[in-house]
Write an enzyme that holds these catalytic residues in place. Structure first.
Site, PDB file in Angstrom:
ATOM      1  N   GLU A 270       0.831  -1.218  -0.024  1.00  0.00           N
ATOM      2  CA  GLU A 270       0.023   0.044  -0.078  1.00  0.00           C
ATOM      3  C   GLU A 270       0.856   1.172  -0.009  1.00  0.00           C
ATOM      4  O   GLU A 270       1.543   1.594   1.032  1.00  0.00           O
ATOM      5  CB  GLU A 270      -1.151   0.028   1.224  1.00  0.00           C
ATOM      6  N   CYS A 304      -1.310   9.341   3.109  1.00  0.00           N
ATOM      7  CA  CYS A 304      -1.203   8.837   1.600  1.00  0.00           C
ATOM      8  C   CYS A 304      -2.362   9.091   0.676  1.00  0.00           C
ATOM      9  O   CYS A 304      -2.467   9.129  -0.534  1.00  0.00           O
ATOM     10  CB  CYS A 304      -0.877   7.417   1.488  1.00  0.00           C
TER      11      CYS A 304
END
Length: 501
Positions: A270, A304
């Site tokens: 991820e 993110c």
């Protein structure tokens, strides 16, 4: 508020009343590093020493992997009822320690107290949901062309999972790196970021220990800055470690994935994103401004999922830019423990320098700053840039801070092209008055997540969240169990088969 006296991670006496010392956690034991060394973690806002943590070595990584490998056979056969009870117990502990853990997050990572508290609520809810995932089907009945045959696919856990957890969103992401592997029947060794070892690993271990997870199921090994390599070496060299699970940046991911590929270890990644927000000219302007402000500057742009680019149709560009700049300039900055603070500190002084260097580079190339573009200590003021040339680093790379680039386009088609300009593909957003039109545009955005009339920062526990292209692979939610298990085909014939010879 410090970690409570019941916290098992605190294994040594402090010489300074306000500073705690923590060991690493392996086989349900809190241990000093093999070299007996510790390292200091500093508060981003005050610069004070927050904690002293075991400076783990490769030998400590070996101890943690040994504990996980020993625990795997029994844990892989553990009943779903037992797993569910442990996850629910962990959820109750997080709820009880909610304020305490939130304050640790604020002090260690600079997270505002509101975001830190939100993390605890999300962790508790996630653990509750995962308690149900353990009852999901582990396989399926398959069709077969062979008369008298019965064919099934059964999922089987892999072994030991090595999870690398980041400092941003530290508590949520550390649990996310653990719950799916453990629910699927694997054991885990967590290597938290050296910038937030308490929030991104140690507190998770404390909760897991109190909840009663068996020895070796969840382990946490910490290390000093610059010393991650030796522990990673242990992960890669041990055949018991079957998965490298990273929540982090693309540069680190490339190194880990290349090495894992040579050894045929599975990877789940991820990664970051250069997340676009498209604003069409029929949007509700006030809503667009509020959404853009939240998406761009939540947690100082250190998530993110933060918005990195805002792509606005030219008809409303000037109006949007003016209102967006005014709202951004009003955001309160300062101490993350102050409930009124919206913009807290950046995690390290090196990170501040990186942000500042990229902003200055863009300005030198002709960009214009409408807010911010300056810092005081580790507080970087929220910054809006326009006219950023495409060869500027900040126009192409994820800059992990409160900086957003705004650009104008003529048509929705131009907006899609601009959104797909980079190879990142984590999350995105389309804001429009005509929701149906935005929904039709959504599949054309090359991202793993497209939010229509919602910010790029959006997360649901059960949803398949994850990136495409350079933003990684693997998904969260129940589907994540597939990433941490193999499918075994079992074929049974009730009679005697016929063969060609």
């Amino acid at each position: 508020m410090e970690c409570s006296k019941e916290s098992s991670g605190e294994i040594m006496n402090s010489t300074q009343a306000d500073v705690k010392d923590y060991g690493y956690f392996a086989g349900n034991q809190w241990r000093k590093a093999a070299n007996n060394e510790v390292f200091e973690v500093h508060e981003p806002y005050s610069g004070k020493v927050f904690a002293r943590v075991a400076a783990g070595t490769r030998a400590d990584g070996r101890t943690a992997v040994d504990a996980a490998a020993k625990a795997f056979p029994e844990w892989s056969e553990t009943t779903p009822a037992t797993k569910a009870r442990l996850f629910l117990k962990a959820s109750e502990i997080v709820k009880r320690r909610r304020s305490e853990i939130a304050e640790v997050l604020a002090r260690e990572t600079g997270s505002t107290i509101s975001f830190a508290t939100f993390q605890q609520d999300l962790v508790a809810a996630t653990l509750e949901q995962v308690a149900g995932w353990v009852y999901l089907p582990k396989g399926e009945v398959l069709e077969t062309n062979a008369p008298g045959s019965h064919s099934i696919g059964v999922r089987r856990p892999l072994g030991v999972v090595a999870s690398f957890t980041p400092w941003n969103g530290a508590n949520v992401l550390s649990w996310r790196a653990v719950i799916s592997p453990v629910a699927a029947g694997n054991t885990v060794v967590v290597k938290p970021s050296e910038f937030a070892p308490v929030s991104a690993g140690i507190m998770l271990a404390e909760v897991a220990e109190e909840a009663g997870f068996p020895a070796g199921v969840i382990n946490v090994v910490t290390h000093a800055p610059g010393a991650a390599g030796a522990i990673a070496d242990e992960f890669f060299d041990r055949p018991e470690v079957r998965v490298i699970n990273l929540i982090g940046g693309v540069k680190t991911a490339r190194m880990l994935a290349e090495r894992a590929g040579r050894l045929l270890k599975r990877t789940v990644m991820e990664l970051g994103g250069f997340n676009p927000m498209i604003i069409l000219d029929d949007v509700d302007m006030d809503y667009a401004v509020r959404t853009a402000t939240f998406g761009s500057f939540f947690h100082q742009g250190q998530i993110c999922l933060n918005t990195r680019r805002i792509i606005v149709q030219r008809k409303i560009y000037e109006e949007f830019l003016g209102k967006f700049a005014a709202r951004t300039a009003s955001l309160p900055t300062g101490d993350p423990l102050n409930p009124k603070t919206i913009i807290g500190p950046i995690i390290t002084s090196d990170a501040v320098k990186m942000i500042d260097d990229r902003v200055k580079d863009a300005l030198a190339r002709g960009a214009k700053a409408h807010t911010g573009a300056k810092h005081e200590g580790q507080i970087y003021y929220p910054t809006i840039l326009t006219d950023v040339p495409l060869d500027a680093v900040i126009a192409n790379e994820e800059t992990f801070g409160p900086v957003v680039v705004v650009e104008a386009v003529d048509t929705p088609e131009d907006a899609i092209a601009a959104a797909n300009r980079t190879m990142y593909g984590l999350t995105s957003s389309i804001l429009a008055g005509n929701t149906y039109k935005a929904f039709e545009m959504a599949p054309k955005v090359l991202a793993g997540i497209v939010n229509v009339n919602s910010p790029t920062v959006n997360d649901e526990i059960h949803a398949p969240m994850g990136g495409v292209r350079d933003s990684g692979w693997g998904r969260t939610g129940p589907r994540s169990l597939d990433d941490f298990s193999d499918v075994i085909w079992i074929n049974s014939h009730s009679g005697q088969r016929q063969y060609p010879f």
